[in-house]
Write a protein that holds these residues in place. Sequence first.
Motif, PDB file in Angstrom:
ATOM      1  N   GLU A 160     -13.247 -18.015 -56.644  1.00  0.00           N
ATOM      2  CA  GLU A 160     -12.679 -18.666 -55.029  1.00  0.00           C
ATOM      3  C   GLU A 160     -14.022 -19.580 -54.321  1.00  0.00           C
ATOM      4  O   GLU A 160     -13.472 -20.802 -54.154  1.00  0.00           O
ATOM      5  CB  GLU A 160     -11.658 -17.912 -54.887  1.00  0.00           C
ATOM      6  CG  GLU A 160     -11.803 -18.195 -53.570  1.00  0.00           C
ATOM      7  CD  GLU A 160     -10.647 -16.748 -52.676  1.00  0.00           C
ATOM      8  OE1 GLU A 160     -10.090 -17.508 -51.496  1.00  0.00           O
ATOM      9  OE2 GLU A 160     -10.955 -15.884 -52.823  1.00  0.00           O
ATOM     10  N   THR A 161     -14.431 -19.154 -54.374  1.00  0.00           N
ATOM     11  CA  THR A 161     -15.390 -19.875 -53.807  1.00  0.00           C
ATOM     12  C   THR A 161     -16.168 -21.173 -54.215  1.00  0.00           C
ATOM     13  O   THR A 161     -16.353 -22.819 -53.814  1.00  0.00           O
ATOM     14  CB  THR A 161     -17.213 -18.488 -53.577  1.00  0.00           C
ATOM     15  OG1 THR A 161     -16.990 -17.826 -52.676  1.00  0.00           O
ATOM     16  CG2 THR A 161     -17.828 -19.734 -52.822  1.00  0.00           C
TER      17      THR A 161
ATOM     18  N   GLY B 288     -13.092 -23.757 -55.063  1.00  0.00           N
ATOM     19  CA  GLY B 288     -12.540 -23.856 -53.533  1.00  0.00           C
ATOM     20  C   GLY B 288     -13.229 -24.839 -53.422  1.00  0.00           C
ATOM     21  O   GLY B 288     -12.994 -26.136 -52.761  1.00  0.00           O
TER      22      GLY B 288
ATOM     23  N   ARG C   6      -5.040 -32.331 -55.287  1.00  0.00           N
ATOM     24  CA  ARG C   6      -5.021 -30.484 -55.410  1.00  0.00           C
ATOM     25  C   ARG C   6      -4.046 -30.087 -56.258  1.00  0.00           C
ATOM     26  O   ARG C   6      -3.437 -29.291 -56.978  1.00  0.00           O
ATOM     27  CB  ARG C   6      -5.346 -29.923 -54.523  1.00  0.00           C
ATOM     28  CG  ARG C   6      -6.821 -30.231 -53.486  1.00  0.00           C
ATOM     29  CD  ARG C   6      -7.110 -29.106 -53.141  1.00  0.00           C
ATOM     30  NE  ARG C   6      -6.258 -29.586 -51.599  1.00  0.00           N
ATOM     31  CZ  ARG C   6      -6.526 -30.507 -50.534  1.00  0.00           C
ATOM     32  NH1 ARG C   6      -7.971 -30.916 -50.976  1.00  0.00           N
ATOM     33  NH2 ARG C   6      -6.362 -30.475 -49.543  1.00  0.00           N
TER      34      ARG C   6
ATOM     35  N   ASN D 149      -2.909 -25.692 -52.055  1.00  0.00           N
ATOM     36  CA  ASN D 149      -3.726 -24.917 -51.824  1.00  0.00           C
ATOM     37  C   ASN D 149      -3.841 -23.499 -52.550  1.00  0.00           C
ATOM     38  O   ASN D 149      -4.809 -22.586 -52.434  1.00  0.00           O
ATOM     39  CB  ASN D 149      -3.867 -24.358 -50.296  1.00  0.00           C
ATOM     40  CG  ASN D 149      -3.931 -25.902 -49.464  1.00  0.00           C
ATOM     41  OD1 ASN D 149      -4.614 -26.715 -49.655  1.00  0.00           O
ATOM     42  ND2 ASN D 149      -2.770 -26.284 -48.284  1.00  0.00           N
ATOM     43  N   GLN D 150      -2.764 -23.380 -53.095  1.00  0.00           N
ATOM     44  CA  GLN D 150      -2.211 -21.961 -53.434  1.00  0.00           C
ATOM     45  C   GLN D 150      -1.317 -21.856 -55.118  1.00  0.00           C
ATOM     46  O   GLN D 150      -0.701 -22.863 -54.618  1.00  0.00           O
ATOM     47  CB  GLN D 150      -1.981 -21.111 -53.091  1.00  0.00           C
ATOM     48  CG  GLN D 150      -0.774 -21.037 -52.313  1.00  0.00           C
ATOM     49  CD  GLN D 150      -0.407 -20.209 -50.970  1.00  0.00           C
ATOM     50  OE1 GLN D 150      -0.822 -19.362 -50.960  1.00  0.00           O
ATOM     51  NE2 GLN D 150       0.421 -20.029 -50.386  1.00  0.00           N
TER      52      GLN D 150
END
Length: 155
Positions: free
Chosen positions: A9-10, A13, A24, A94-95
């Motif tokens: 995720e890091t 992201g 995105r 975003n998700q």
Amino acid sequence: MSDDLTAIETWAGALLAQLQPGQRRVVTRKIAQDLRRSQAQRIAAQQAPDGTPYEKRKQRKNLRGKKGRLKRQKAAMFKKIRTQKNLKIEQDENQLSVGFLGRVARIARVHQEGLTDKVSRKGPEYRYPARPLLGFSATDQTLICDSLLRHLSAF
């Protein structure tokens, strides 16, 4: 496992933050499609996310119906549940999520967690063995990284 997901995720992201919202959305859609395909293939192979095989079905006691006929039990479990109609993708820029909705979600949860449920509407209750349908494996994590890098290298 959660440490690995946090690291992904890091890492992802930071890369996704550099893209425009439309880009995105395209990237998360592609990753979600790849994840859904991976989950469906694993369910078809009758394996849990950690690679262990599902527990076999309980054998029926009465396999004979009419005289001379033998009812055959289907070998593969979850044939219809792994289709695109039931295994849904929800995503925005975003998700993303891959999972089941509605009645199928209840059935999947019973098998995922090994809960007790009725066999049929007026039938007896049965405690189903835990057969995890959804989950992250090491190959899913590399799939996410590869899919993201493949999309970013196209730019």
